[in-house]
Design a protein around this motif. Structure first.
Motif, PDB file in Angstrom:
ATOM      1  N   ASN A   1       0.826  -1.199   0.000  1.00  0.00           N
ATOM      2  CA  ASN A   1       0.000   0.000   0.000  1.00  0.00           C
ATOM      3  C   ASN A   1       0.863   1.253   0.000  1.00  0.00           C
ATOM      4  N   LEU A   2       1.941   1.186   0.746  1.00  0.00           N
ATOM      5  CA  LEU A   2       2.822   2.345   0.817  1.00  0.00           C
ATOM      6  C   LEU A   2       3.714   2.439  -0.411  1.00  0.00           C
ATOM      7  N   ALA A   3       4.211   1.273  -0.852  1.00  0.00           N
ATOM      8  CA  ALA A   3       5.176   1.278  -1.940  1.00  0.00           C
ATOM      9  C   ALA A   3       4.556   1.736  -3.252  1.00  0.00           C
ATOM     10  N   MET A   4       3.244   1.574  -3.391  1.00  0.00           N
ATOM     11  CA  MET A   4       2.648   1.924  -4.682  1.00  0.00           C
ATOM     12  C   MET A   4       2.553   3.437  -4.873  1.00  0.00           C
ATOM     13  N   VAL A   5       2.732   4.199  -3.796  1.00  0.00           N
ATOM     14  CA  VAL A   5       2.433   5.630  -3.874  1.00  0.00           C
ATOM     15  C   VAL A   5       3.383   6.455  -4.754  1.00  0.00           C
ATOM     16  N   PRO A   6       4.702   6.392  -4.527  1.00  0.00           N
ATOM     17  CA  PRO A   6       5.561   7.336  -5.256  1.00  0.00           C
ATOM     18  C   PRO A   6       5.343   7.292  -6.761  1.00  0.00           C
ATOM     19  N   ALA A   7       5.267   8.455  -7.354  1.00  0.00           N
ATOM     20  CA  ALA A   7       5.017   8.543  -8.788  1.00  0.00           C
ATOM     21  C   ALA A   7       6.320   8.334  -9.551  1.00  0.00           C
ATOM     22  N   GLY A   8       6.171   8.011 -10.804  1.00  0.00           N
ATOM     23  CA  GLY A   8       7.325   7.939 -11.688  1.00  0.00           C
ATOM     24  C   GLY A   8       8.290   6.821 -11.383  1.00  0.00           C
ATOM     25  N   GLN A   9       7.845   5.741 -10.743  1.00  0.00           N
ATOM     26  CA  GLN A   9       8.730   4.593 -10.527  1.00  0.00           C
ATOM     27  C   GLN A   9       9.048   3.958 -11.878  1.00  0.00           C
TER      28      GLN A   9
ATOM     29  N   GLU B   1      10.961   2.755   6.815  1.00  0.00           N
ATOM     30  CA  GLU B   1      11.017   3.944   7.670  1.00  0.00           C
ATOM     31  C   GLU B   1       9.629   4.426   8.063  1.00  0.00           C
ATOM     32  N   VAL B   2       8.811   4.574   7.044  1.00  0.00           N
ATOM     33  CA  VAL B   2       7.466   5.109   7.276  1.00  0.00           C
ATOM     34  C   VAL B   2       6.679   4.168   8.182  1.00  0.00           C
ATOM     35  N   MET B   3       6.821   2.864   7.948  1.00  0.00           N
ATOM     36  CA  MET B   3       6.084   1.900   8.768  1.00  0.00           C
ATOM     37  C   MET B   3       6.564   1.962  10.217  1.00  0.00           C
ATOM     38  N   ALA B   4       7.875   2.099  10.384  1.00  0.00           N
ATOM     39  CA  ALA B   4       8.407   2.185  11.735  1.00  0.00           C
ATOM     40  C   ALA B   4       7.875   3.446  12.416  1.00  0.00           C
ATOM     41  N   PHE B   5       7.893   4.510  11.674  1.00  0.00           N
ATOM     42  CA  PHE B   5       7.421   5.795  12.159  1.00  0.00           C
ATOM     43  C   PHE B   5       5.975   5.700  12.658  1.00  0.00           C
TER      44      PHE B   5
ATOM     45  N   SER C   1       5.143  -1.554  11.540  1.00  0.00           N
ATOM     46  CA  SER C   1       6.117  -2.551  11.070  1.00  0.00           C
ATOM     47  C   SER C   1       5.643  -3.977  11.297  1.00  0.00           C
ATOM     48  N   HIS C   2       4.984  -4.194  12.434  1.00  0.00           N
ATOM     49  CA  HIS C   2       4.586  -5.572  12.745  1.00  0.00           C
ATOM     50  C   HIS C   2       3.469  -6.082  11.839  1.00  0.00           C
ATOM     51  N   VAL C   3       2.820  -5.193  11.112  1.00  0.00           N
ATOM     52  CA  VAL C   3       1.777  -5.663  10.187  1.00  0.00           C
ATOM     53  C   VAL C   3       2.185  -5.424   8.733  1.00  0.00           C
ATOM     54  N   ALA C   4       3.480  -5.274   8.482  1.00  0.00           N
ATOM     55  CA  ALA C   4       3.961  -4.929   7.139  1.00  0.00           C
ATOM     56  C   ALA C   4       3.426  -5.870   6.067  1.00  0.00           C
ATOM     57  N   ASP C   5       3.381  -7.173   6.386  1.00  0.00           N
ATOM     58  CA  ASP C   5       2.970  -8.143   5.376  1.00  0.00           C
ATOM     59  C   ASP C   5       1.529  -8.595   5.555  1.00  0.00           C
TER      60      ASP C   5
ATOM     61  N   LEU D   1      -3.700   5.248  10.032  1.00  0.00           N
ATOM     62  CA  LEU D   1      -2.253   5.419   9.991  1.00  0.00           C
ATOM     63  C   LEU D   1      -1.722   5.158   8.589  1.00  0.00           C
ATOM     64  N   LEU D   2      -2.302   4.152   7.969  1.00  0.00           N
ATOM     65  CA  LEU D   2      -1.869   3.811   6.617  1.00  0.00           C
ATOM     66  C   LEU D   2      -2.154   4.978   5.672  1.00  0.00           C
ATOM     67  N   GLU D   3      -3.307   5.611   5.863  1.00  0.00           N
ATOM     68  CA  GLU D   3      -3.627   6.796   5.056  1.00  0.00           C
ATOM     69  C   GLU D   3      -2.537   7.854   5.218  1.00  0.00           C
ATOM     70  N   LEU D   4      -2.168   8.088   6.476  1.00  0.00           N
ATOM     71  CA  LEU D   4      -1.144   9.093   6.728  1.00  0.00           C
ATOM     72  C   LEU D   4       0.198   8.636   6.144  1.00  0.00           C
ATOM     73  N   GLY D   5       0.439   7.327   6.238  1.00  0.00           N
ATOM     74  CA  GLY D   5       1.674   6.781   5.701  1.00  0.00           C
ATOM     75  C   GLY D   5       1.791   7.025   4.196  1.00  0.00           C
ATOM     76  N   ARG D   6       0.686   6.860   3.490  1.00  0.00           N
ATOM     77  CA  ARG D   6       0.717   7.110   2.043  1.00  0.00           C
ATOM     78  C   ARG D   6       1.066   8.566   1.770  1.00  0.00           C
ATOM     79  N   THR D   7       0.543   9.463   2.632  1.00  0.00           N
ATOM     80  CA  THR D   7       0.869  10.871   2.490  1.00  0.00           C
ATOM     81  C   THR D   7       2.368  11.081   2.633  1.00  0.00           C
ATOM     82  N   MET D   8       2.932  10.393   3.631  1.00  0.00           N
ATOM     83  CA  MET D   8       4.363  10.575   3.857  1.00  0.00           C
ATOM     84  C   MET D   8       5.172  10.036   2.692  1.00  0.00           C
ATOM     85  N   MET D   9       4.694   8.971   2.072  1.00  0.00           N
ATOM     86  CA  MET D   9       5.402   8.407   0.924  1.00  0.00           C
ATOM     87  C   MET D   9       5.418   9.372  -0.256  1.00  0.00           C
ATOM     88  N   ALA D  10       4.370  10.156  -0.368  1.00  0.00           N
ATOM     89  CA  ALA D  10       4.228  10.965  -1.580  1.00  0.00           C
ATOM     90  C   ALA D  10       5.019  12.256  -1.516  1.00  0.00           C
TER      91      ALA D  10
END
Lengths: 297, 235, 316, 255
Positions: free
Chosen positions: D96-104, D132-136, D140-144, D157-166
């Motif tokens: 969910n987090l990894a998909m966010v950054p554009a232009g991969q 990093e973001v997950m730890a923040f 982290s314990h639910v990464a998978d 939190l995941l919503e906020l995490g996506r924001t941080m990724m972007a």
């Protein structure tokens, strides 16, 4: 010229439109209430047509007499199919039910092919002398019957939906299922009623088509596209819209082959069914709510 | 004063997560009772749990002394409970009169009398009865929704935020109608964001926070409580 | 020496594998569209037919009956098939891809039906109902067994290439993005993904594989006619294959194709034993049973034999 | 940074946003409050591009973006979160987090065929950021874990995490606090403040928790009935009688 146009094109278009309308009503009601596209609806029409044929064989009566039996039997089968194949999927994503409906379409068709064979058949029908109106317009008696009975069925359905408790409940579920539940409406009864109506009207449409042309086991499948076009055109969830849509598609298909310019047909008759598709795509792009503001997918 | 509704220690929510962590409330037939609380306190969920729309995992609901915990909405409607959801609470493609007819779906007789009663209590509806509900204003829709619920002659009317999206003037009309309904002998349970308006008219109120009872007492007393005002503006 | 009976059995098994492999390519194409991108393509037969006819016309010798005489090398037939099917998918997708999946289904059925009419009626192009009977087939030897085996080698190689290519794309940021779009297109758009364009990509790629499948099938049978575009033979069977195998899992798609094809063909062995007037009906009974099988799978094993894997990690 | 000019949004007969005008200043945290049904989320949907306004326009840094689809707004640095978490249910938290950054690089369908090495390298870097973001966010314990299996608070939190990724220029936060426990919320508030001061990220947030609003926001806009009722600092707004009325109740004083 004008008379030829009316006799050979417009009348056929109206008759075809009536048949599409009868199927499209079921599609649109089912979509409104169960929220999925029922792709087996065409084959349900085939079923109705062949049950009519069985009735003719067994009773030896003309098809008009056995029509109500065929309608009732098809309606019953429709409820059974729902129980066996769609009801178990009610909590799954709707698209699963759509896939299942493709399977059901195939099962109905192949069952008919096993039982009746694939030969082209017809209801016994003698030569019909056209009725002459105003010394010019010729109408076949069977066309009068088809149009007349369609009007009766559509008006009857409309009265049912507007006047009766169950009919109104169907509209309510179509409008807002969660509110209907909160109101205490018995959704199970509504679902059964929807299948009964959809099945009965499909059977009527199938018998009419078999009567106007011939019976073959692909009869209904070939109608699926124009019927969906009619339902979308009229506005999904709108029975009156489905009737209008059916007429528009039916008439458009016939008129598309009329030689408007010189002697050449506007469109080769082989491509008649492309007209429905063109209408459908155009409608989806321009006005997906349909003529009567139905639901948008 | 016999209790019409009693709920004790309700725990439940959607799917795996509990939103209610022990909500208790009661109401007698003569009362208007209001549930207030900050956002996310579980007010609407509590009401849905009473009406069988949210699974109650522990706790009990009695209606007129009968255990109706987790009963289906259809059954509850037949037992005299009516519920007006917060949103999408009218059948927009149907006329006002047809909306009322749908409200009477579970009953076989006395429909016309019930309709007349609704038109007396909510006179604004009578003039609009042939109009599709979707064409009405927000306040009028709320009236239709309440009228629809009244068609079963309920003992208990439950309203989920009847004020949402309404202007103060329209809200006053709705609240007046609710008072009239209560005076005609129907217990009223309301969830409200607009705590001031709701508590000022209620016999009693419950303040929920975090899915639990926080305060309870007569409406005006709660309204005067400084702590409760703080709760709404952040405490 | 191999006895005649055994030879027959071996030939039968190889033929089974050959067609199974072609279906596996079709099933992979559908998996890309449905399993990965959530696109409901109900017109597989249309893309299949376009591929079959394109490759046939490009590679067949000159004939007065249909357009052609290009006699291009067979691999160019595949490429042509993929390009034309892909272009068709681009056009139909551009019109319908933003709509709900039911509409895409209707749209693709429509295209498939119109193509069927077109291929049947445009005799100058396709020889109408008689079809094209001179489609060249690669690897023709005196020994039928050798011919069959070589063709099988070819189809399996193409299947392997298709599998590796698709698997790599799916197991990459692209696949992750596609699955995200499938799950929640609103959120995917809010995360800056161009939902419509990406869906179109998956749709076109999948359709290209379907075109390739069509080309191979026409070469295997050295024939293509309009009945090959019957929705049952292609569209429906491929759907059953993917659902049974496991939508969202490429290996499931392949397994489903071989398995369902094996079941389908082996029941034919049974019906062939029946007296001729029964055989026709028994054929339809088989179709009925496949329909029933689909229902059972949908109700009991909705995720297929090899369900979509979660916790995928993209590794080099 | 964002200017909403005379925007109206109607659904059928209902006017959700009624000739609303407001601005969100660059580098600031602006809060949007108001009773339920005031049109806050509708306004967010207009700014984010989900709905087209019936009339009026939205400017981003002076440029009219009213007609742009959401993904184009994202490219311009505008990102939103959802009130009801909109996770990708069949993707894991990490995905969910990894998909966010554009232009991969790997977002090109053929990238893994021809540029596998580069995709893998990018992915490794991306995963570091995800970790990093997950730890923040203590995820982290639910990464998978599949995102659909998370609790309501974790989805926030995941919503906020996506924001941080972007790493956007401006973030629209729709009720990030609802369903999140107090201690975590306090930390989230700290994170938002830090992203704002250290990275100059602009925030525009809908929130019901006045505490959070008071702690975070430089400027507070109060909406009621589709319009701006008043605006000012949190303290000013809190004293405003109209706000007390809109929140705690309208004109009714007796019954």
């Amino acid at each position: 010229m004008l008379i030829d146009f009316i006799n050979n094109y417009l009348m056929n278009g109206i008759v075809l439109g009536c048949i599409y309308a009868l199927g499209a009503i079921g599609i649109t009601l089912l979509f409104g209430i169960l929220r999925f596209s029922h792709f087996a609806h065409g084959d349900m029409m085939t079923l109705g047509a062949y049950l009519g044929l069985a009735g003719v064989w067994i009773t030896g009566q003309p098809v008009w007499i056995v029509l109500p039996i065929a309608m009732a039997a098809t309606a019953g089968v429709a409820v059974g199919i729902d129980r066996a194949f769609y009801h178990p999927l009610r909590n799954a994503p709707t698209i699963v039910a759509v896939i299942a409906s493709f399977g059901v379409a195939l099962m109905i068709r192949s069952a008919i092919q096993v039982i009746f064979g694939v030969e082209i058949r017809s209801y016994a029908r003698g030569f019909e002398r056209p009725i002459l109106l105003f010394d010019a317009v010729r109408i076949l008696p069977r066309h009068v019957w088809i149009i007349g009975l369609t009007v009766v069925l559509v008006v009857g359905l409309q009265l049912f939906l507007k006047m009766t408790r169950l009919g109104k409940a169907m509209r309510a579920v179509s409008d807002n299922p969660s509110l209907a539940r909160v109101t205490g409406i018995n959704t199970r009864a509504v679902v059964i009623a929807t299948w009964l109506i959809g099945g009965a009207l499909a059977a009527a449409g199938g018998v009419f088509l078999g009567l106007d042309t011939q019976l073959d086991t692909n009869l209904g499948w070939n109608l699926v596209l124009p019927m969906f076009a009619a339902a979308v055109l009229g506005g999904i969830g709108q029975p009156v819209g489905a009737v209008l849509g059916g007429l528009v598609v039916g008439i458009a298909e016939e008129l598309a082959t009329y030689p408007f310019f010189g002697g050449q047909a506007l469109l080769s008759p082989a491509y008649k069914s492309a007209v429905a598709f063109a209408i459908l795509i155009l409608m989806l792009i321009i006005r997906p709510t349909g003529i009567l503001k139905g639901r948008v997918f | 004063m016999s209790l019409l509704l009693e709920a004790r220690e309700l725990v439940g929510g959607y799917g795996g997560t509990d939103i209610l962590n022990g909500v208790s409330l009661s109401l007698s037939r003569e009362e208007i009772v209001v549930i207030v609380g900050p956002n996310g306190a579980g007010k609407s969920t509590a009401m849905k749990a009473l009406f069988g729309l949210v699974t109650v995992r522990s706790g009990t609901v009695w209606l007129d002394g009968l255990d109706v915990t987790n009963a289906a909405p259809e059954t509850l409607v037949k037992r005299g409970m009516a519920y007006v959801p917060q949103e999408a609470n009218v059948f927009t493609t149907m006329t006002v009169e047809e909306n009322l007819d749908m409200g009477a779906y579970t009953r076989r007789s006395g429909i016309q009398a019930a309709k007349d009663r609704v038109y007396t209590l909510l006179p604004a509806l009578k003039a609009k009865r042939r109009q599709p509900a979707g064409e009405l204003s927000g306040g009028q829709r709320q009236m239709v929704a309440i009228g629809r619920a009244l068609m079963v002659d309920p003992k208990l009317l439950m309203l989920d935020e009847p004020s949402a999206g309404l202007s103060p003037k329209v809200l006053d009309e709705i609240l007046d109608a609710i008072l009239a309904i209560n005076r005609s002998g129907v217990g009223v349970l309301m969830v409200e964001q607009n705590a001031k308006a709701a508590l000022s008219m209620a016999h009693r109120g419950y303040v929920l926070q975090g899915g639990k009872n926080r305060f309870e007492g007569p409406g005006p007393a709660l309204l005067a409580n400084r702590e409760i005002a703080e709760l709404f503006l952040g405490g | 020496m191999i006895s005649d009976a055994n030879l027959g059995l071996i030939m039968y098994a190889i033929a089974l594998m050959n067609i199974g492999a072609i279906y596996a390519i079709l099933s992979l194409g559908l998996n890309l569209q449905w399993g990965v991108a959530g696109l409901f393509n109900a017109g597989i037969a249309g893309f299949f037919a376009v591929g079959a006819y394109t490759s046939a016309i490009l590679t067949a010798p000159d004939s007065p009956d249909f357009l052609g005489g290009f006699e291009l090398p067979i691999p160019l037939g595949w490429v042509g098939a993929m390009i034309v099917s892909g272009a068709l998918a681009l056009v139909i997708g551009a019109a319908t891809i933003r709509l709900r999946s039911d509409y895409l289904a209707i749209g693709t059925i429509g295209i498939a039906e119109i193509l069927r009419l077109f291929l049947k009626n445009e005799e100058w192009l396709t020889n109408g109902v008689r079809g094209i009977t001179t489609v060249p087939r690669p690897f023709q030897f005196d020994q039928p067994l050798l011919s069959e085996l070589s063709f099988l080698g070819m189809t399996l190689t193409l299947l392997l290439i298709a599998y590796v290519a698709i698997e790599r794309s799916v197991n990459s940021p692209w696949g992750r993005m596609m699955r995200a779009i499938r799950d929640n297109e609103v959120a995917a758009a809010a995360m800056g993904k161009h939902v419509e364009r990406r869906r179109l990509e998956a749709f076109v790629l999948g359709s290209m594989l379907m075109g390739l499948g069509g080309a191979l099938m026409s070469q295997y049978f050295r024939f293509i006619g309009p009945e090959a575009t019957e929705p049952f033979q292609i569209t429906f069977l491929v759907w059953v294959m993917l659902i049974a195998g496991g939508a969202g899992n490429n290996r499931g798609a392949i397994l489903g194709a071989f398995l369902i094809w094996a079941i389908w063909s082996m029941t034919e062995l049974v019906t062939r034993q029946l007296p001729p007037d029964w055989a026709v009906r028994a054929g339809y009974l088989r179709i009925f049973l496949v329909g029933l099988l689909l229902q059972v799978v949908l109700q009991r094993f909705a995720r297929g034999l090899l369900p979509e894997r979660i916790r995928q990690r993209i590794r080099p | 940074m964002i200017a909403v000019e005379n925007v109206t949004l109607r659904f059928g007969g209902v006017t959700a946003v009624d000739h609303c005008s407001l601005t969100v200043a660059t580098g600031k945290i602006t809060g949007l409050i108001g009773p339920n049904g005031a049109g806050k989320t509708s306004l967010f949907n207009i700014v984010a591009g989900r709905y087209k306004p019936s009339s009026g326009r939205v400017l981003l840094d002076g440029e009219d973006i009213s007609g742009l689809p959401p993904h184009r707004r994202f490219e311009k640095g505008l990102l939103r979160t959802f009130q009801i978490p909109q996770e990708f249910s069949r993707l894991t938290v990490a995905e969910n987090l990894a998909m966010v950054p554009a232009g991969q690089t790997g977002e090109q369908v053929w990238a893994r065929w021809f540029q596998s090495g580069r995709v893998a390298a990018d992915e490794a870097a991306l995963m570091e950021r995800v970790t990093e973001v997950m730890a923040f966010l203590r995820l982290s314990h639910v990464a998978d874990e599949l995102a659909s299996n998370l609790s309501g608070g974790q989805k926030k939190l995941l919503e906020l995490g996506r924001t941080m990724m972007a790493r956007p220029k401006i973030v629209l936060l729709d009720e990030i606090g609802a369903g999140v426990n107090k201690s975590l919320l306090a930390e989230l508030a700290g994170d938002i403040k830090r992203l704002n001061t250290e990275q100059g990220m602009t925030f525009f947030l809908i929130e019901h928790d006045m505490d959070l609003i008071a702690r975070l926001c430089d400027h507070v806009i109060v909406m009621a009935e589709g319009r701006v009722l008043t605006q000012g600092t949190a303290a000013e707004v809190k004293q405003d009688q109209r706000v007390l009325d809109a929140y705690l109740g309208g004109g009714r004083v007796s019954a």
